[in-house]
Design a protein around this motif. Structure first.
Motif, mmCIF file in Angstrom:
data_model
loop_
_atom_site.group_PDB
_atom_site.id
_atom_site.type_symbol
_atom_site.label_atom_id
_atom_site.label_comp_id
_atom_site.label_asym_id
_atom_site.label_seq_id
_atom_site.Cartn_x
_atom_site.Cartn_y
_atom_site.Cartn_z
ATOM 1 N N ASP A 1 4.039 -3.217 -0.936
ATOM 2 C CA ASP A 1 5.264 -3.679 -0.290
ATOM 3 C C ASP A 1 6.469 -2.831 -0.703
ATOM 4 O O ASP A 1 7.302 -2.467 0.125
ATOM 5 N N ALA A 2 6.550 -2.513 -1.988
ATOM 6 C CA ALA A 2 7.664 -1.696 -2.482
ATOM 7 C C ALA A 2 7.613 -0.294 -1.887
ATOM 8 O O ALA A 2 8.647 0.263 -1.498
ATOM 9 N N ALA A 3 6.418 0.265 -1.805
ATOM 10 C CA ALA A 3 6.282 1.602 -1.220
ATOM 11 C C ALA A 3 6.652 1.592 0.259
ATOM 12 O O ALA A 3 7.312 2.512 0.751
ATOM 13 N N LEU A 4 6.251 0.546 0.968
ATOM 14 C CA LEU A 4 6.595 0.445 2.382
ATOM 15 C C LEU A 4 8.101 0.255 2.584
ATOM 16 O O LEU A 4 8.676 0.789 3.538
ATOM 17 N N ALA A 5 8.725 -0.470 1.689
ATOM 18 C CA ALA A 5 10.174 -0.704 1.775
ATOM 19 C C ALA A 5 10.961 0.586 1.574
ATOM 20 O O ALA A 5 12.100 0.694 2.036
#
Length: 80
Positions: A30-34
């Protein structure tokens, strides 16, 4: 006998740790996608699908499959 008890205790202590590995992987994805990674539309769709599949496997209690599925998404993202 003490050795067997120690091994059993270690296994029981490790089981919750394995179960909590999945949410950590999902949070990393999720953090990488954000961060808006440089992915093609196809890669983004695959990561999103793998993330959802991994979460479903986690919820179903299939943590080994979840970790493996989430690892595929993380590899595409270049993390982990």
């Amino acid at each position: 006998m003490k050795r067997a008890a120690l091994i059993l205790a270690a296994l029981l202590a490790a089981t919750p740790a394995l179960a909590f590995h999945c949410p950590a992987d999902m949070a990393a994805i999720d953090a990488a996608l954000a961060a808006n990674p440089a992915l093609t539309a196809e890669q983004l769709a695959e990561v999103t699908a793998l993330r959802a599949e991994g979460e479903a496997q986690h919820v179903a209690g299939n943590h080994d499959a979840s970790v493996a599925t989430l690892a595929k998404a993380m590899a595409i993202l270049g993390i982990g």
